[in-house]
Design an enzyme around this catalytic site. Structure first.
Site, mmCIF file in Angstrom:
data_model
loop_
_atom_site.group_PDB
_atom_site.id
_atom_site.type_symbol
_atom_site.label_atom_id
_atom_site.label_comp_id
_atom_site.label_asym_id
_atom_site.label_seq_id
_atom_site.Cartn_x
_atom_site.Cartn_y
_atom_site.Cartn_z
ATOM 1 C CG ASP A 30 -2.133 0.848 1.056
ATOM 2 O OD1 ASP A 30 -3.238 0.283 1.018
ATOM 3 O OD2 ASP A 30 -1.994 2.088 0.918
ATOM 4 C CG PHE A 152 -19.021 -12.548 -4.860
ATOM 5 C CD1 PHE A 152 -19.855 -11.727 -5.603
ATOM 6 C CD2 PHE A 152 -18.157 -13.403 -5.537
ATOM 7 C CE1 PHE A 152 -19.855 -11.765 -6.996
ATOM 8 C CE2 PHE A 152 -18.153 -13.461 -6.932
ATOM 9 C CZ PHE A 152 -18.999 -12.631 -7.660
ATOM 10 C CG LEU A 153 -14.712 -10.759 0.459
ATOM 11 C CD1 LEU A 153 -13.364 -10.159 0.841
ATOM 12 C CD2 LEU A 153 -14.770 -12.230 0.856
ATOM 13 C CG PHE A 249 -29.969 -9.506 0.377
ATOM 14 C CD1 PHE A 249 -29.246 -10.552 0.920
ATOM 15 C CD2 PHE A 249 -29.359 -8.274 0.271
ATOM 16 C CE1 PHE A 249 -27.944 -10.382 1.355
ATOM 17 C CE2 PHE A 249 -28.047 -8.087 0.697
ATOM 18 C CZ PHE A 249 -27.339 -9.138 1.244
ATOM 19 C CB ALA A 252 -39.305 -4.228 4.562
ATOM 20 N N GLY A 253 -37.013 -2.145 5.259
ATOM 21 C CA GLY A 253 -36.468 -1.190 6.222
ATOM 22 C C GLY A 253 -36.163 0.141 5.581
ATOM 23 N N GLY A 257 -27.275 0.708 2.272
ATOM 24 C CA GLY A 257 -26.235 1.737 2.253
ATOM 25 C C GLY A 257 -24.908 1.046 2.068
ATOM 26 C CB CYS A 260 -20.728 -2.713 -1.888
ATOM 27 S SG CYS A 260 -19.170 -3.005 -1.057
HETATM 28 C C1 UGA Z 1 -22.291 -6.348 -0.412
HETATM 29 C C2 UGA Z 1 -22.561 -7.770 -0.978
HETATM 30 O O1 UGA Z 1 -23.490 -8.436 -0.141
HETATM 31 C C3 UGA Z 1 -21.257 -8.561 -1.067
HETATM 32 O O2 UGA Z 1 -21.514 -9.820 -1.654
HETATM 33 C C4 UGA Z 1 -20.269 -7.781 -1.921
HETATM 34 O O3 UGA Z 1 -19.036 -8.454 -2.030
HETATM 35 C C5 UGA Z 1 -20.040 -6.424 -1.313
HETATM 36 O O4 UGA Z 1 -21.296 -5.729 -1.230
HETATM 37 C C6 UGA Z 1 -19.069 -5.676 -2.192
HETATM 38 O O5 UGA Z 1 -19.390 -5.388 -3.338
HETATM 39 O O6 UGA Z 1 -17.919 -5.466 -1.780
HETATM 40 P P1 UGA Z 1 -21.986 -5.298 2.028
HETATM 41 O O7 UGA Z 1 -22.002 -3.960 1.363
HETATM 42 O O8 UGA Z 1 -20.935 -5.593 3.034
HETATM 43 O O9 UGA Z 1 -21.850 -6.487 0.910
HETATM 44 O O10 UGA Z 1 -23.372 -5.424 2.753
HETATM 45 P P2 UGA Z 1 -24.675 -6.336 2.705
HETATM 46 O O11 UGA Z 1 -24.657 -7.264 3.849
HETATM 47 O O12 UGA Z 1 -24.886 -6.918 1.384
HETATM 48 O O13 UGA Z 1 -25.790 -5.211 2.999
HETATM 49 C C7 UGA Z 1 -25.914 -4.064 2.172
HETATM 50 C C8 UGA Z 1 -27.003 -3.158 2.656
HETATM 51 O O14 UGA Z 1 -28.282 -3.732 2.388
HETATM 52 C C9 UGA Z 1 -27.006 -2.839 4.139
HETATM 53 O O15 UGA Z 1 -27.246 -1.456 4.316
HETATM 54 C C10 UGA Z 1 -28.148 -3.649 4.710
HETATM 55 O O16 UGA Z 1 -28.718 -3.069 5.837
HETATM 56 C C11 UGA Z 1 -29.112 -3.626 3.530
HETATM 57 N N1 UGA Z 1 -30.063 -4.767 3.529
HETATM 58 C C12 UGA Z 1 -29.612 -6.043 3.366
HETATM 59 C C13 UGA Z 1 -31.420 -4.524 3.667
HETATM 60 O O17 UGA Z 1 -31.863 -3.362 3.810
HETATM 61 N N2 UGA Z 1 -32.290 -5.579 3.626
HETATM 62 C C14 UGA Z 1 -31.876 -6.850 3.461
HETATM 63 O O18 UGA Z 1 -32.726 -7.754 3.434
HETATM 64 C C15 UGA Z 1 -30.503 -7.086 3.339
#
Ligand code: UGA
Length: 430
Positions: A30, A152-153, A249, A252-253, A257, A260
Site C-alpha cells: 500500500d 463477494f465479501l 435480502f 424491509a427497512g 447503504g 458497495c
Molecule cells: C455487499 C454484498 O453483499 C457482497 O456480496 C459484496 O461483495 C459487497 O457488497 C461488495 O461489493 O464489496 P456489504 O455492502 O458488506 O456487501 O453489505 P450487505 O450485507 O450486502 O448489505 C448491504 C445493505 O443492504 C445494508 O445497508 C443492509 O442493511 C441492507 N439490507 C440487506 C437490507 O436493507 N435488507 C436486506 O434484506 C438485506
C-alpha cells in the site's frame, strides 16, 4: 504460492490475510506508509470480525508481510491482485485512476511472468484496459496474463465469506491463468465459475445490483403492505420459501447503504448507458431506496406533529450491524433530514462513533442507548444491532419524554411493544 495484493483496504486486507491462512506466502502493498507501519505492528485500520487474529497469526507464521514498496511485492510473486479503490465519480461512474496507476507500475517493475488479477469491483472492459496498459509499458517484455476474480465479501462476515464462498468466479483469457487461479482456490472446495474476463466483471455488478433490487422490491411491497394493512414479514416469509426466490435480502427497512450497493448500482447504470442501454429498472431501485429514508422521517413527523425543537434519539449509525462503516449509511441522510426540520439529535452506535464524529456535526454523541433515550421525544432504530434487540424497554420507557419508538429495521414485536405501553411504528406492518 507467492502472492502480492496491492491495496490494503477492506478487500485487499481480507483477501491477503485469508490467502495467507490457507497456506500461501502473501505480501500486501500500500502507498499509505502510516497504514503499513500499523499493519506491521498488527494494528488493523478497520473493524472486521476475526481479522486482527488472522493477520497476527499469519504474520507470526511469516506468511503475511506488508510493504510500501511495490517492487518488493512483485519480486517473488506470481499472482498479483489489484485491490485498490474504485471510488465513484461525480457522474456515478467508477474512477479507475488507481487501477491504471497500479497496472502501469506493475508492468514497469515486473521481471518475470505475472498473473495480474482484478479483485476490486470494476466496470466491464477494465480487464482489457489493464492488459493494454501493461502491454504498452512492459519494459522488460515479460510474459503476463490478466484475469478477473471479483470478491463477494460482506462487511462483518468477510472472513467467513472468503473461506466458505457460494462460488468463486474466475474470468480468464488463457489456460495458464485458469490453472493458477484454480490451484490457488482449490483448498476452499467451492464451486468455481470459469469464464471470460468480461463475463466475470459483469457477474459482480449484476450480483450486487440484483441484491439491491431484492431489497428495493421488498421495500416497495412493504409500502403496499402498510397501506393495505398486511404484514411485510409474513409476505417475505411466504415469498422466500419458494426456492426460486429465497428469503435472503427480503428484509424491509430504511434501505441499503454502504460503499458497495449504492456505488455499484450507479456504476452499473453508467456502464449500461455507455453500452447504449437505459437500465431504467436499476434507476427505480435507487429511487425506492432514497424514498425509504424520507418515509422514515415522515413517520417521525406524523407522530410528533412538530419536529422543530424536539429531541430525537437515533440508535445505529453504521450502514448495517457488525461494522463501523458509515459510508452511504441511511443514518446520515435521516439525521440530515431531521436536522433540516430543526430537530435536536442524540446518537449512539456500538462501533461507528469514532467514524461518525468525523462527519456528523451538531449532534450529541451518547455513551449508550439509555443516554440517547433520556428526555428524547422519540427513539428511532436505524441499524439492527443485536444489542438494541435486548434493551431494557421498561427503563427506556421511563427515560423517554413520551413512549414513542419508530423502528426503521423492524427489530421488535409490535404486539409486545404495544403491550409494554409504547406507541410503536415500524416498516410494512402495524
Ligand atoms: C455487499 C454484498 O453483499 C457482497 O456480496 C459484496 O461483495 C459487497 O457488497 C461488495 O461489493 O464489496 P456489504 O455492502 O458488506 O456487501 O453489505 P450487505 O450485507 O450486502 O448489505 C448491504 C445493505 O443492504 C445494508 O445497508 C443492509 O442493511 C441492507 N439490507 C440487506 C437490507 O436493507 N435488507 C436486506 O434484506 C438485506
Amino acid at each position: 504460492m507467492d502472492i502480492c495484493v496491492v491495496g490494503t483496504g477492506y478487500v485487499g486486507l481480507v483477501t491477503g490475510a485469508c490467502l495467507a491462512d490457507i497456506g500461501n506466502r502473501v505480501i500486501c502493498v500500500d502507498v499509505d506508509k502510516e497504514k503499513i507501519n500499523k499493519l506491521k505492528k498488527g494494528i488493523i485500520p478497520i473493524y472486521e470480525l476475526g481479522l486482527k487474529d488472522l493477520v497476527k497469526r499469519n504474520q507470526k507464521r511469516k506468511r503475511l508481510a506488508f510493504t510500501t514498496d511495490l517492487r518488493e511485492g512483485l519480486k517473488k510473486s506470481t499472482i498479483i491482485f489489484i485491490a485498490v479503490g474504485t471510488p465513484p465519480k461525480q457522474d456515478g461512474g467508477a474512477d479507475l485512476t488507481y487501477v491504471e496507476n497500479v497496472a502501469r507500475q506493475i508492468s514497469q517493475y515486473m521481471t518475470s511472468y505475472k498473473l495480474i488479477v482484478e479483485k476490486s469491483t470494476v466496470p466491464v472492459e477494465t480487464g482489457a484496459w489493464v492488459k493494454h496498459t501493461v502491454s504498452v509499458n512492459n519494459r522488460h517484455k515479460v510474459k503476463f496474463d490478466v484475469a478477473s476474480n471479483p470478491e463477494f465479501l460482506r462487511e462483518g462476515q468477510a472472513i467467513n465469506d472468503f473461506m466458505h464462498p457460494d462460488r468463486i468466479v474466475i474470468g480468464v483469457g488463457s489456460k495458464k491463468a485458469e490453472e493458477l487461479l484454480v490451484k490457488l482456490y482449490s483448498p476452499l472446495r467451492a464451486p468455481m465459475v470459469i469464464t471470460d474476463i468480461k463475463s466475470a466483471e459483469i457477474i459482480k455488478h449484476a450480483s450486487n445490483s440484483f441484491l439491491a433490487m431484492k431489497i428495493s422490491f421488498i421495500n416497495a411491497i412493504s409500502n403496499i403492505c402498510e397501506k393495505a394493512g398486511a404484514d411485510v414479514e409474513k409476505v417475505a416469509e411466504g415469498m422466500g420459501l419458494d426456492k426460486r426466490i429465497g428469503r435472503a435480502f427480503l428484509d424491509a427497512g430504511v434501505g441499503f447503504g454502504g460503499f458497495c450497493f449504492p456505488k455499484d448500482l450507479a456504476a452499473f447504470i453508467k456502464i449500461a448507458e455507455k453500452l447504449d442501454y437505459n437500465f431504467a429498472l436499476l434507476k427505480e431501485v435507487e429511487k425506492i431506496n432514497e424514498f425509504q429514508k424520507k418515509l422514515l422521517v415522515n413517520k417521525i413527523k406524523d407522530n410528533l406533529w412538530i419536529v422543530k425543537g424536539k429531541t430525537i434519539g437515533i440508535l445505529g449509525l453504521s450502514f448495517k450491524p457488525n461494522t463501523d462503516d458509515i459510508r452511504f449509511a441511511p443514518s446520515l441522510d435521516i439525521i440530515r433530514l431531521l436536522r433540516d426540520e430543526g430537530a435536536n439529535i442524540k446518537v449512539f452506535d456500538p462501533q461507528a462513533m469514532n467514524k461518525a464524529r468525523e462527519v456528523l456535526k451538531k449532534v450529541k454523541f451518547c455513551k449508550n442507548p439509555y443516554e440517547v433515550a433520556r428526555n428524547a421525544d422519540c427513539l428511532v432504530i436505524v441499524t439492527e444491532w443485536n444489542e438494541f434487540k435486548k434493551l431494557d424497554l421498561k427503563k427506556i420507557k421511563k427515560l423517554l419524554k413520551q413512549p414513542l419508538i419508530v423502528d426503521g429495521r423492524n427489530i421488535y414485536n409490535p404486539k409486545a411493544l404495544k403491550k409494554a405501553g409504547f406507541k410503536y411504528i415500524c416498516m410494512g406492518k402495524s
